[in-house]
Each structure stands twice: as structure tokens, then as C-alpha cells.
Write a protein that holds these residues in place. Structure first.
Motif, PDB file in Angstrom:
ATOM      1  N   LEU A  18     -21.621  39.419 -42.649  1.00  0.00           N
ATOM      2  CA  LEU A  18     -21.179  39.031 -43.985  1.00  0.00           C
ATOM      3  C   LEU A  18     -19.882  39.747 -44.373  1.00  0.00           C
ATOM      4  O   LEU A  18     -19.012  39.153 -45.026  1.00  0.00           O
ATOM      5  N   MET A  19     -19.731  40.984 -43.969  1.00  0.00           N
ATOM      6  CA  MET A  19     -18.496  41.723 -44.258  1.00  0.00           C
ATOM      7  C   MET A  19     -17.309  41.128 -43.494  1.00  0.00           C
ATOM      8  O   MET A  19     -16.220  40.969 -44.059  1.00  0.00           O
ATOM      9  N   MET A  20     -17.509  40.790 -42.225  1.00  0.00           N
ATOM     10  CA  MET A  20     -16.427  40.176 -41.445  1.00  0.00           C
ATOM     11  C   MET A  20     -16.060  38.804 -42.017  1.00  0.00           C
ATOM     12  O   MET A  20     -14.883  38.436 -42.094  1.00  0.00           O
ATOM     13  N   ARG A  21     -17.065  38.063 -42.450  1.00  0.00           N
ATOM     14  CA  ARG A  21     -16.832  36.751 -43.053  1.00  0.00           C
ATOM     15  C   ARG A  21     -16.053  36.892 -44.353  1.00  0.00           C
ATOM     16  O   ARG A  21     -15.092  36.155 -44.606  1.00  0.00           O
ATOM     17  N   ALA A  22     -16.430  37.865 -45.189  1.00  0.00           N
ATOM     18  CA  ALA A  22     -15.733  38.107 -46.450  1.00  0.00           C
ATOM     19  C   ALA A  22     -14.282  38.514 -46.198  1.00  0.00           C
ATOM     20  O   ALA A  22     -13.374  38.073 -46.918  1.00  0.00           O
ATOM     21  N   THR A  23     -14.055  39.319 -45.175  1.00  0.00           N
ATOM     22  CA  THR A  23     -12.688  39.716 -44.826  1.00  0.00           C
ATOM     23  C   THR A  23     -11.861  38.506 -44.424  1.00  0.00           C
ATOM     24  O   THR A  23     -10.719  38.342 -44.863  1.00  0.00           O
ATOM     25  N   ALA A  24     -12.431  37.635 -43.610  1.00  0.00           N
ATOM     26  CA  ALA A  24     -11.720  36.431 -43.182  1.00  0.00           C
ATOM     27  C   ALA A  24     -11.396  35.533 -44.369  1.00  0.00           C
ATOM     28  O   ALA A  24     -10.301  34.962 -44.451  1.00  0.00           O
ATOM     29  N   ILE A  25     -12.313  35.424 -45.319  1.00  0.00           N
ATOM     30  CA  ILE A  25     -12.054  34.625 -46.521  1.00  0.00           C
ATOM     31  C   ILE A  25     -10.939  35.267 -47.336  1.00  0.00           C
ATOM     32  O   ILE A  25     -10.005  34.599 -47.778  1.00  0.00           O
ATOM     33  N   GLY A  26     -11.020  36.579 -47.537  1.00  0.00           N
ATOM     34  CA  GLY A  26      -9.988  37.283 -48.293  1.00  0.00           C
ATOM     35  C   GLY A  26      -8.611  37.143 -47.672  1.00  0.00           C
ATOM     36  O   GLY A  26      -7.608  37.050 -48.378  1.00  0.00           O
ATOM     37  N   GLU A  27      -8.576  37.110 -46.332  1.00  0.00           N
ATOM     38  CA  GLU A  27      -7.307  36.963 -45.611  1.00  0.00           C
ATOM     39  C   GLU A  27      -6.900  35.504 -45.432  1.00  0.00           C
ATOM     40  O   GLU A  27      -5.888  35.215 -44.804  1.00  0.00           O
ATOM     41  N   LYS A  28      -7.713  34.596 -45.924  1.00  0.00           N
ATOM     42  CA  LYS A  28      -7.459  33.147 -45.879  1.00  0.00           C
ATOM     43  C   LYS A  28      -7.362  32.626 -44.445  1.00  0.00           C
ATOM     44  O   LYS A  28      -6.537  31.785 -44.138  1.00  0.00           O
ATOM     45  N   ASN A  29      -8.247  33.105 -43.602  1.00  0.00           N
ATOM     46  CA  ASN A  29      -8.292  32.699 -42.199  1.00  0.00           C
ATOM     47  C   ASN A  29      -9.473  31.745 -42.022  1.00  0.00           C
ATOM     48  O   ASN A  29     -10.608  32.177 -41.798  1.00  0.00           O
ATOM     49  N   ALA A  30      -9.218  30.443 -42.156  1.00  0.00           N
ATOM     50  CA  ALA A  30     -10.283  29.443 -42.133  1.00  0.00           C
ATOM     51  C   ALA A  30     -11.050  29.452 -40.814  1.00  0.00           C
ATOM     52  O   ALA A  30     -12.277  29.393 -40.807  1.00  0.00           O
ATOM     53  N   LYS A  31     -10.335  29.503 -39.698  1.00  0.00           N
ATOM     54  CA  LYS A  31     -10.994  29.472 -38.393  1.00  0.00           C
ATOM     55  C   LYS A  31     -11.956  30.642 -38.244  1.00  0.00           C
ATOM     56  O   LYS A  31     -13.111  30.474 -37.827  1.00  0.00           O
ATOM     57  N   GLN A  32     -11.514  31.836 -38.610  1.00  0.00           N
ATOM     58  CA  GLN A  32     -12.366  33.029 -38.500  1.00  0.00           C
ATOM     59  C   GLN A  32     -13.525  32.951 -39.487  1.00  0.00           C
ATOM     60  O   GLN A  32     -14.664  33.257 -39.131  1.00  0.00           O
ATOM     61  N   ALA A  33     -13.261  32.545 -40.724  1.00  0.00           N
ATOM     62  CA  ALA A  33     -14.325  32.446 -41.730  1.00  0.00           C
ATOM     63  C   ALA A  33     -15.424  31.503 -41.270  1.00  0.00           C
ATOM     64  O   ALA A  33     -16.619  31.800 -41.400  1.00  0.00           O
ATOM     65  N   GLY A  54     -21.401  20.470 -42.230  1.00  0.00           N
ATOM     66  CA  GLY A  54     -20.657  20.914 -41.062  1.00  0.00           C
ATOM     67  C   GLY A  54     -19.461  21.763 -41.454  1.00  0.00           C
ATOM     68  O   GLY A  54     -19.324  22.199 -42.601  1.00  0.00           O
ATOM     69  N   LYS A  55     -18.615  21.999 -40.486  1.00  0.00           N
ATOM     70  CA  LYS A  55     -17.440  22.840 -40.691  1.00  0.00           C
ATOM     71  C   LYS A  55     -16.217  21.962 -40.940  1.00  0.00           C
ATOM     72  O   LYS A  55     -15.992  21.009 -40.209  1.00  0.00           O
ATOM     73  N   ASP A  56     -15.440  22.313 -41.950  1.00  0.00           N
ATOM     74  CA  ASP A  56     -14.218  21.579 -42.274  1.00  0.00           C
ATOM     75  C   ASP A  56     -13.075  22.580 -42.328  1.00  0.00           C
ATOM     76  O   ASP A  56     -12.672  23.022 -43.412  1.00  0.00           O
ATOM     77  N   GLU A  57     -12.572  22.947 -41.159  1.00  0.00           N
ATOM     78  CA  GLU A  57     -11.518  23.959 -41.094  1.00  0.00           C
ATOM     79  C   GLU A  57     -10.268  23.520 -41.848  1.00  0.00           C
ATOM     80  O   GLU A  57      -9.666  24.301 -42.587  1.00  0.00           O
ATOM     81  N   ALA A  58      -9.868  22.262 -41.680  1.00  0.00           N
ATOM     82  CA  ALA A  58      -8.667  21.768 -42.351  1.00  0.00           C
ATOM     83  C   ALA A  58      -8.834  21.814 -43.868  1.00  0.00           C
ATOM     84  O   ALA A  58      -7.919  22.224 -44.596  1.00  0.00           O
ATOM     85  N   GLY A  59      -9.999  21.410 -44.359  1.00  0.00           N
ATOM     86  CA  GLY A  59     -10.253  21.428 -45.795  1.00  0.00           C
ATOM     87  C   GLY A  59     -10.270  22.837 -46.360  1.00  0.00           C
ATOM     88  O   GLY A  59      -9.727  23.096 -47.438  1.00  0.00           O
ATOM     89  N   LEU A  60     -10.891  23.767 -45.630  1.00  0.00           N
ATOM     90  CA  LEU A  60     -10.934  25.151 -46.088  1.00  0.00           C
ATOM     91  C   LEU A  60      -9.532  25.748 -46.090  1.00  0.00           C
ATOM     92  O   LEU A  60      -9.141  26.422 -47.044  1.00  0.00           O
ATOM     93  N   GLN A  61      -8.771  25.488 -45.040  1.00  0.00           N
ATOM     94  CA  GLN A  61      -7.407  26.009 -44.993  1.00  0.00           C
ATOM     95  C   GLN A  61      -6.551  25.418 -46.101  1.00  0.00           C
ATOM     96  O   GLN A  61      -5.722  26.108 -46.702  1.00  0.00           O
ATOM     97  N   GLU A  62      -6.781  24.144 -46.410  1.00  0.00           N
ATOM     98  CA  GLU A  62      -6.052  23.506 -47.511  1.00  0.00           C
ATOM     99  C   GLU A  62      -6.328  24.237 -48.826  1.00  0.00           C
ATOM    100  O   GLU A  62      -5.422  24.477 -49.629  1.00  0.00           O
TER     101      GLU A  62
END
Length: 147
Positions: A18-33, A54-62
């Protein structure tokens, strides 16, 4: 291994994930999140539509691209309940930052994460985020509430 030892190991693994996921979100890294989400995950988010599957990497990055700089976050009242191959986490999340249009975000919302253990790895299989709404018939989201 005793149940208590297994439980402790799972708790450490979940918290680390959860900490690594939160870091990826904070850094705006969709693929990692999204690397911490199950392929068949379901999300009930603050934004439309009613559900994402499912996963929507393009949507999250947008969405990440609508932020200027990192997305800040903090958690209050986090609770984790762990079973053999399923767990859930719930808490209040504080999201802060600046949007590309200059708008400042300072929002508390409720979040629940359903987790599954697959091939020895904990993943987010279900996400639900919400804010309370006025019960006066207006349906207005109550975005100014704080814990």
C-alpha cells in the motif's frame, strides 16, 4: 509457521504494498500504481462512470496529467483486516495538490480497498472511494468535511 506469524508477515506485505502504491500515485506513475492492482479489479471511484473494470493505464495517466506537480496524500483512521487470502483496508484519505488550471485540491474522502492474495502476492481487487452528500434533497457533495 503459526497463524500469528503468518498474519504478521501478511500485514507487513500489505502495508509495504500500500505504501509503494501510494508513492506511485503521488508521483503520478500510472503503470507503477496499477502494478499493485489485480487484472480483474473493480473500482467505484469519485469520478464517473459508476464503475471501472480492469486496469486503465491510459485513463489513469490522463487523470494524473490534470495535476501540476505531485499529488499529496495522508491517511487517518486506517484499519486493516486480514484473512488467509483476502483482506480489506479502510480509512480516511486526505488528497492535496494543484491542478493544471491552478485550482488547489484539499479533499478528505472515504476509501475501502479489498485485497486478494494471488501467487503469494497481495493485490488490490476492489476499490471504493466516496464523499458524504447533503441529505437535504440537494444531492450536493460535502467536499468541505474534515475528520
Amino acid at each position: 509457521m503459526t497463524y500469528a506469524k503468518a498474519h504478521s508477515t501478511d500485514e507487513e506485505a500489505i502495508v509495504a504494498m500500500l505504501m509503494m502504491r501510494a508513492t506511485a500515485i503521488g508521483e503520478k506513475n500510472a503503470k507503477q500504481a496499477l502494478s499493485f492492482d489485480a487484472a480483474d479489479s473493480v473500482e467505484f471511484s469519485l469520478a464517473p462512470p459508476l464503475a471501472y473494470y480492469g486496469k486503465d493505464e491510459a485513463g489513469l495517466q490522463e487523470w494524473f496529467d490534470t495535476w501540476d506537480g505531485p499529488i499529496g496524500g495522508d491517511v487517518q483512521d486506517g484499519k486493516l483486516t486480514i484473512g488467509a487470502n483476502a483482506a480489506f483496508w479502510s480509512g480516511l484519505v486526505h488528497m492535496t495538490g494543484t491542478k493544471t488550471d491552478g485550482a488547489m485540491v484539499d479533499l478528505w474522502f472515504r476509501q475501502t480497498l479489498g485485497l486478494v492474495k494471488r501467487e503469494g502476492r497481495w493485490l488490490v481487487a476492489h476499490q471504493h472511494a466516496s464523499v458524504p452528500f447533503a441529505m437535504d434533497g440537494s444531492g450536493k457533495a460535502m467536499l468541505d468535511l474534515k475528520p
